[in-house]
Enzyme design. Structure first.
Site, PDB file in Angstrom:
ATOM      1  N   ARG A  88       1.489  14.164   7.196  1.00  0.00           N
ATOM      2  CA  ARG A  88       2.261  14.361   8.977  1.00  0.00           C
ATOM      3  C   ARG A  88       3.139  14.413   8.152  1.00  0.00           C
ATOM      4  O   ARG A  88       4.125  15.208   9.021  1.00  0.00           O
ATOM      5  CB  ARG A  88       1.788  13.232   9.525  1.00  0.00           C
ATOM      6  CG  ARG A  88       0.686  13.297  10.530  1.00  0.00           C
ATOM      7  CD  ARG A  88       0.403  11.908  11.071  1.00  0.00           C
ATOM      8  NE  ARG A  88       0.342  10.908  10.137  1.00  0.00           N
ATOM      9  CZ  ARG A  88      -0.265   9.203  10.884  1.00  0.00           C
ATOM     10  NH1 ARG A  88      -0.448   9.595  11.811  1.00  0.00           N
ATOM     11  NH2 ARG A  88      -0.511   8.621   9.862  1.00  0.00           N
ATOM     12  N   LEU A 110       0.893  -0.787  -0.107  1.00  0.00           N
ATOM     13  CA  LEU A 110       0.008   0.028  -0.121  1.00  0.00           C
ATOM     14  C   LEU A 110       0.811   1.312   0.483  1.00  0.00           C
ATOM     15  O   LEU A 110       1.909   1.494   0.539  1.00  0.00           O
ATOM     16  CB  LEU A 110      -0.712   0.563   1.256  1.00  0.00           C
ATOM     17  CG  LEU A 110      -1.420  -0.857   1.473  1.00  0.00           C
ATOM     18  CD1 LEU A 110      -2.598  -0.941   2.308  1.00  0.00           C
ATOM     19  CD2 LEU A 110      -2.467  -1.937  -0.121  1.00  0.00           C
ATOM     20  N   ALA A 111       0.629   2.222  -0.802  1.00  0.00           N
ATOM     21  CA  ALA A 111       1.643   3.724  -1.661  1.00  0.00           C
ATOM     22  C   ALA A 111       0.264   4.467  -2.074  1.00  0.00           C
ATOM     23  O   ALA A 111       1.067   5.144  -2.219  1.00  0.00           O
ATOM     24  CB  ALA A 111       2.631   3.571  -1.872  1.00  0.00           C
ATOM     25  N   LYS A 130       5.151  10.494   0.229  1.00  0.00           N
ATOM     26  CA  LYS A 130       5.733   9.698   2.159  1.00  0.00           C
ATOM     27  C   LYS A 130       6.393   8.851   1.440  1.00  0.00           C
ATOM     28  O   LYS A 130       7.976   8.889   1.682  1.00  0.00           O
ATOM     29  CB  LYS A 130       4.631   9.670   2.784  1.00  0.00           C
ATOM     30  CG  LYS A 130       5.287   8.885   3.408  1.00  0.00           C
ATOM     31  CD  LYS A 130       4.516   8.728   5.061  1.00  0.00           C
ATOM     32  CE  LYS A 130       3.136   7.666   5.307  1.00  0.00           C
ATOM     33  NZ  LYS A 130       2.299   7.275   6.032  1.00  0.00           N
ATOM     34  N   TYR A 165      43.825  21.470 -12.111  1.00  0.00           N
ATOM     35  CA  TYR A 165      42.416  21.145 -12.824  1.00  0.00           C
ATOM     36  C   TYR A 165      42.686  19.958 -14.193  1.00  0.00           C
ATOM     37  O   TYR A 165      43.437  21.027 -14.759  1.00  0.00           O
ATOM     38  CB  TYR A 165      41.734  22.228 -12.825  1.00  0.00           C
ATOM     39  CG  TYR A 165      40.340  22.013 -13.709  1.00  0.00           C
ATOM     40  CD1 TYR A 165      39.449  21.124 -12.718  1.00  0.00           C
ATOM     41  CD2 TYR A 165      40.248  22.160 -14.743  1.00  0.00           C
ATOM     42  CE1 TYR A 165      38.841  20.945 -13.671  1.00  0.00           C
ATOM     43  CE2 TYR A 165      39.066  22.325 -15.554  1.00  0.00           C
ATOM     44  CZ  TYR A 165      37.581  21.306 -15.387  1.00  0.00           C
ATOM     45  OH  TYR A 165      36.971  20.897 -16.158  1.00  0.00           O
ATOM     46  N   ASN A 190       5.166   7.970   9.315  1.00  0.00           N
ATOM     47  CA  ASN A 190       4.641   9.098   9.544  1.00  0.00           C
ATOM     48  C   ASN A 190       4.634  10.592   9.192  1.00  0.00           C
ATOM     49  O   ASN A 190       4.565  11.305   8.573  1.00  0.00           O
ATOM     50  CB  ASN A 190       3.501   9.183  10.394  1.00  0.00           C
ATOM     51  CG  ASN A 190       2.951   7.552  10.698  1.00  0.00           C
ATOM     52  OD1 ASN A 190       2.633   6.668   9.715  1.00  0.00           O
ATOM     53  ND2 ASN A 190       2.565   6.661  11.566  1.00  0.00           N
TER      54      ASN A 190
HETATM   55  C1  UD1 Z   1      -1.536   1.936  10.532  1.00  0.00           C
HETATM   56  C2  UD1 Z   1      -2.438   0.761  10.895  1.00  0.00           C
HETATM   57  C3  UD1 Z   1      -1.294   1.194  12.714  1.00  0.00           C
HETATM   58  C4  UD1 Z   1      -0.492   0.565  12.488  1.00  0.00           C
HETATM   59  C5  UD1 Z   1       0.618   1.111  11.414  1.00  0.00           C
HETATM   60  C6  UD1 Z   1       1.710   0.324  12.049  1.00  0.00           C
HETATM   61  C7  UD1 Z   1      -5.272   1.190   9.790  1.00  0.00           C
HETATM   62  C8  UD1 Z   1      -5.862   1.545   9.531  1.00  0.00           C
HETATM   63  N1  UD1 Z   1      -3.859   1.113  10.467  1.00  0.00           N
HETATM   64  O1  UD1 Z   1      -1.491   3.637  10.698  1.00  0.00           O
HETATM   65  O2  UD1 Z   1      -2.811  -0.154  13.136  1.00  0.00           O
HETATM   66  O3  UD1 Z   1      -0.149   0.121  13.645  1.00  0.00           O
HETATM   67  O4  UD1 Z   1      -0.040   1.058  10.534  1.00  0.00           O
HETATM   68  O5  UD1 Z   1       3.204   2.094  10.691  1.00  0.00           O
HETATM   69  O6  UD1 Z   1      -4.797   0.112   8.786  1.00  0.00           O
HETATM   70  N2  UD1 Z   1      -2.526   3.669   2.476  1.00  0.00           N
HETATM   71  C9  UD1 Z   1      -3.089   3.830   1.218  1.00  0.00           C
HETATM   72  N3  UD1 Z   1      -4.246   4.109   1.164  1.00  0.00           N
HETATM   73  C10 UD1 Z   1      -4.985   5.086   1.511  1.00  0.00           C
HETATM   74  C11 UD1 Z   1      -4.498   5.059   2.962  1.00  0.00           C
HETATM   75  C12 UD1 Z   1      -3.515   4.287   3.054  1.00  0.00           C
HETATM   76  O7  UD1 Z   1      -2.479   3.157   0.073  1.00  0.00           O
HETATM   77  O8  UD1 Z   1      -6.071   5.557   1.123  1.00  0.00           O
HETATM   78  C13 UD1 Z   1      -1.194   3.474   2.717  1.00  0.00           C
HETATM   79  C14 UD1 Z   1      -0.313   4.936   2.735  1.00  0.00           C
HETATM   80  O9  UD1 Z   1      -0.187   5.114   1.614  1.00  0.00           O
HETATM   81  C15 UD1 Z   1       0.390   3.885   3.493  1.00  0.00           C
HETATM   82  C16 UD1 Z   1      -0.217   2.853   3.970  1.00  0.00           C
HETATM   83  O10 UD1 Z   1      -1.537   2.273   3.888  1.00  0.00           O
HETATM   84  O11 UD1 Z   1       1.538   2.978   3.522  1.00  0.00           O
HETATM   85  C17 UD1 Z   1      -0.454   2.593   5.987  1.00  0.00           C
HETATM   86  O12 UD1 Z   1      -1.159   4.373   6.023  1.00  0.00           O
HETATM   87  P1  UD1 Z   1      -1.680   5.197   7.191  1.00  0.00           P
HETATM   88  O13 UD1 Z   1      -2.358   5.951   6.722  1.00  0.00           O
HETATM   89  O14 UD1 Z   1       0.480   5.606   6.799  1.00  0.00           O
HETATM   90  O15 UD1 Z   1      -1.925   4.529   8.130  1.00  0.00           O
HETATM   91  P2  UD1 Z   1      -0.805   5.169  10.338  1.00  0.00           P
HETATM   92  O16 UD1 Z   1      -2.314   6.458  10.291  1.00  0.00           O
HETATM   93  O17 UD1 Z   1       0.314   4.427  10.732  1.00  0.00           O
HETATM   94 CA    CA Z   2       1.952   4.413   8.635  1.00  0.00          CA
END
Ligand code: UD1
Ligand code: CA
Length: 517
Positions: free
Chosen positions: A16, A9-10, A23, A395, A257
C-alpha cells in the site's frame, strides 16, 4: 521484570506504500520506521533503562537472565538488504540484532514462526515480545506497561489495543458480553457489525514463550494464503487460557500502511518532539511550521522562529535565536548564536557567532566565537576566526580566516583550479577590500590589506597592502607602525580568473613576476 525475548516483524512488502523502498525503511522524523520501533523496544527491555528491569534483585550473580544481553530478532524478507541498511549505524545499547529471513511473506504468524529457531536457543527467556516494524510511534513506557500487565496478570497472551471511531483497516478486538476477549478479526474479513467495533489491535503482543512455540503450528492459512498471528488469541480463548489487554491512545500505536499514514505519523511524532522541547525551555514560535527530527537537541531559552527545519544530529545551545526559515542539518550550534534564513549543513557555529540572512554554511564550515556572516555568504570546509566580519556576497572554501579580519563585499576564495582544491590562509586583522579574488593556494599575512578588486595570485606578506590584477605590493610595513611607499609596478599580462568552487574551469594563468620593492 522477567527477561524478555524480542521479535520485530519487518519482512512485509508494504504494497500500500506503492514504493520501491520497503515500507519499514521509510523515514519518519529523520529515522527509518524500523529504527523507531526498535528504539522503543530496546529502551523498554534494556536492563539499564529507567524503570525497566530494575526490580530484578538477583542481577548481581552474573548468571541470571537479566544480565544476559537481549537478542533482538528482526524478521526480514522483502528487500532485506534495504531493510538492514535502513537501520544505519544504530544498534541497541545492550544486546544484539539478529536478522532472520522469512523466505516467503506468508503472514505475521509465519513471520514469528521463522524466528522460533533463534528465539529458543540457549536458555530462552519465558516471555516473547512481538512488535511490528511499521508501528513507529509506540513509546518504551507503553511497552513496559504491557510487559508489566502481562507479568501481573499471569496471562498466556497480552496484547496492546487502541480505540478509534474512524474507518480503518486494523484488526477488531472481539469481546463477549462480559467484556472478555474472544478473538481478533481482520478488517477485511469482518462483518459490518464487527467493523463498527472501536477497539482495534495494535500488533504488539507479549506471549508466554512455551505456549507460543507449541501453538504456532496450529495456525491455518486464510483464503489469501496468509497465517495470521492474531488467530492465536482465539486459540488461547478456546483453551480457556487467560488473555489480557492493555489500552492506549491509537495515535501511539498507529500502523503505517500507506503514505497518508506516513504523513500522519510524521505529524504526531513532530508534535511530540516539539512538545518535549518546549517543556524543556525552548520557545517554538509556531509549532505548526517547525520541523524537527528525532534526536535533535536544543538548549533552554533558545527561540525557534517559524519555518525552521532542525534535522539529523543537530545540537543547538542555549539562548540562540534561530530563524525564521533556517534549515540546519547535522550541525553543532553553540550558545547565544543567531541563524536567520540560512542553510547550515554539517557545520559548527561556536558561541556567539551569527549567520544570515540568506547564507549557507556547508560541510566543514566552522565559525569561531563572534564571527558574523550574512547577506549571501557561503562557507565550506573553512574556519572563520573570532569576530571575523563577512557581510556581503562572499565565498570561503577550503580556507582559514584569522581573528578580527574583515572580508569585504564580494570577496571570494578561488579554491578550485578545475582539477584540485587548494587552501587559502588568511591571517589575523586582515582587511580584504571589496571584490578581492584569492587564487588558492595563497596565504595572506597578518595585518595585510588588499585593495578593492585585487586579484591575489601570490602570498601577501604580513602588513602589506596589495592592489591590482594580479595584486602587487603597493606598500610594506618596514617595522612596526612604519610604512614605505612603493611605486606601482606596470600592468602585467592578463591574469585569467580561476573560478570559485563549482564554476567553470580555470585557464592556465600567465604568471607575472610579482611585485617589486
Ligand atoms: C496487522 C494485524 C492487525 C493489526 C495491525 C496493526 C495481523 C494478521 N494483522 O495488520 O490485526 O490491527 O497489524 O498495525 O497480524 N510482516 C512480516 N511478514 C509477513 C507479513 C507481515 O514480517 O509475511 C510484517 C510487516 O513487515 C509489518 C507487520 O508484519 O511490519 C504487519 O504486517 P501488515 O501487513 O502491515 O499487517 P496489517 O494488515 O497492518
Ligand atoms: Ca501494518
Amino acid at each position: 521484570m522477567r527477561p524478555v525475548g524480542v521479535i520485530i516483524l519487518a519482512a512485509g512488502k508494504g504494497t500500500r506504500m506503492r514504493s520501491r523502498l520497503p515500507k519499514v525503511a521509510h523515514q519518519i522524523a529523520g529515522r527509518a520506521m524500523l529504527e523507531h520501533a526498535m528504539r522503543a523496544v530496546a529502551d523498554a527491555v534494556a536492563p539499564s533503562a529507567t524503570g525497566a528491569a530494575t526490580d530484578d534483585d538477583s542481577a548481581d550473580d552474573g548468571s541470571d537472565h537479566s544480565s544476559r544481553s537481549t537478542r533482538f530478532l528482526v524478521v526480514v524478507g522483502h528487500e532485506a538488504p534495504a531493510v538492514r541498511a535502513a537501520l544505519g549505524d544504530w544498534r541497541p545499547a545492550t544486546g544484539n540484532v539478529i536478522w532472520v529471513e522469512q523466505p516467503q511473506q506468508l503472514g505475521t504468524g509465519d513471520a514469528v514462526r521463522v524466528a522460533e529457531h533463534e528465539a529458543t536457543r540457549d536458555d530462552a527467556p519465558p516471555t516473547i515480545l512481538v512488535t511490528y516494524g511499521d508501528t513507529p510511534l509506540v513509546r518504551a513506557e507503553t511497552l513496559r506497561q504491557l510487559l508489566a500487565e502481562h507479568e501481573r496478570s499471569g496471562a498466556t497472551l497480552t496484547f496492546l489495543t487502541g480505540q478509534t471511531s474512524k474507518p480503518n483497516d486494523y484488526g477488531r478486538v472481539l469481546r463477549d458480553s462480559a467484556g472478555r476477549v474472544r478473538g481478533i478479526v481482520e478488517a477485511k474479513h469482518a462483518t459490518p457489525d464487527e467493523l463498527a467495533i472501536p477497539e482495534v489491535n495494535s500488533g504488539i503482543y507479549a506471549f508466554a514463550a512455551d505456549w507460543l512455540w507449541s501453538r504456532l503450528g496450529q495456525l491455518r492459512p486464510h483464503s489469501n494464503g496468509e497465517y495470521y498471528l492474531t488467530d492465536l488469541v482465539e486459540v488461547a480463548v478456546r483453551e480457556r487460557r487467560p488473555v489480557a489487554t492493555h489500552s492506549v491512545a491509537l495515535a501511539e500505536t498507529m500502523g503505517v500502511n500507506d503514505r497518508v499514514a506516513l504523513a500522519e505519523a510524521e505529524r504526531i511524532l513532530r508534535e511530540r518532539i516539539l512538545r518535549e522541547l518546549m517543556l524543556s525551555g525552548v520557545t517554538i514560535e509556531d509549532p505548526a511550521t517547525t520541523y524537527t527530527h528525532a534526536g535533535v537537541r536544543v538548549g533552554p531559552d533558545t527561540i525557534i522562529r517559524p519555518g525552521c527545519h532542525l534535522l539529523g544530529a543537530t545540537v543547538i545551545g542555549e539562548g540562540c535565536d534561530i530563524g525564521p526559515n533556517s534549515v540546519i542539518r547535522d550541525s553543532q550550534i553553540g550558545d547565544g548564536c543567531q541563524a536567520q534564513a540560512s542553510w547550515i549543513e554539517e557545520a559548527t557555529m561556536e558561541s556567539g557567532s551569527r549567520v544570515g540572512p540568506m547564507s549557507h554554511l556547508r560541510p566543514g564550515a566552522r565559525l569561531l566565537p563572534g564571527a558574523n556572516l550574512g547577506n549571501f555568504a557561503e562557507v565550506k570546509n573553512s574556519v572563520i576566526g573570532e569576530r571575523v566580519q563577512m557581510h556581503h556576497f562572499s565565498y570561503m572554501g577550503d580556507a582559514s580566516v584569522g581573528a578580527d579580519t574583515n572580508v569585504g563585499a564580494g570577496t571570494i576564495s578561488m579554491n578550485y583550479d578545475g582539477k584540485n582544491k587548494h587552501r587559502t590562509t588568511i591571517g589575523e586583522r586582515v582587511f580584504l577590500g571589496c571584490d578581492t579574488l584569492l587564487r588558492a593556494p595563497v596565504t595572506i599575512g597578518d595585518d595585510a590589506n588588499t585593495g578593492a578588486g585585487s586579484v591575489v595570485t601570490r602570498d601577501v606578506p604580513a602588513g602589506a597592502l596589495v592592489v591590482g590584477m594580479p595584486a602587487r605590493v603597493a606598500r610594506r610595513v618596514l617595522s612596526h607602525g612604519q610604512a614605505s611607499e612603493d611605486s606601482p609596478a606596470p600592468p602585467e599580462a592578463q591574469e585569467s580568473q580561476a573560478q570559485a568552487d563549482g564554476g567553470a574551469h580555470e585557464q592556465p594563468p600567465n604568471q607575472s613576476e610579482g611585485a617589486k620593492g
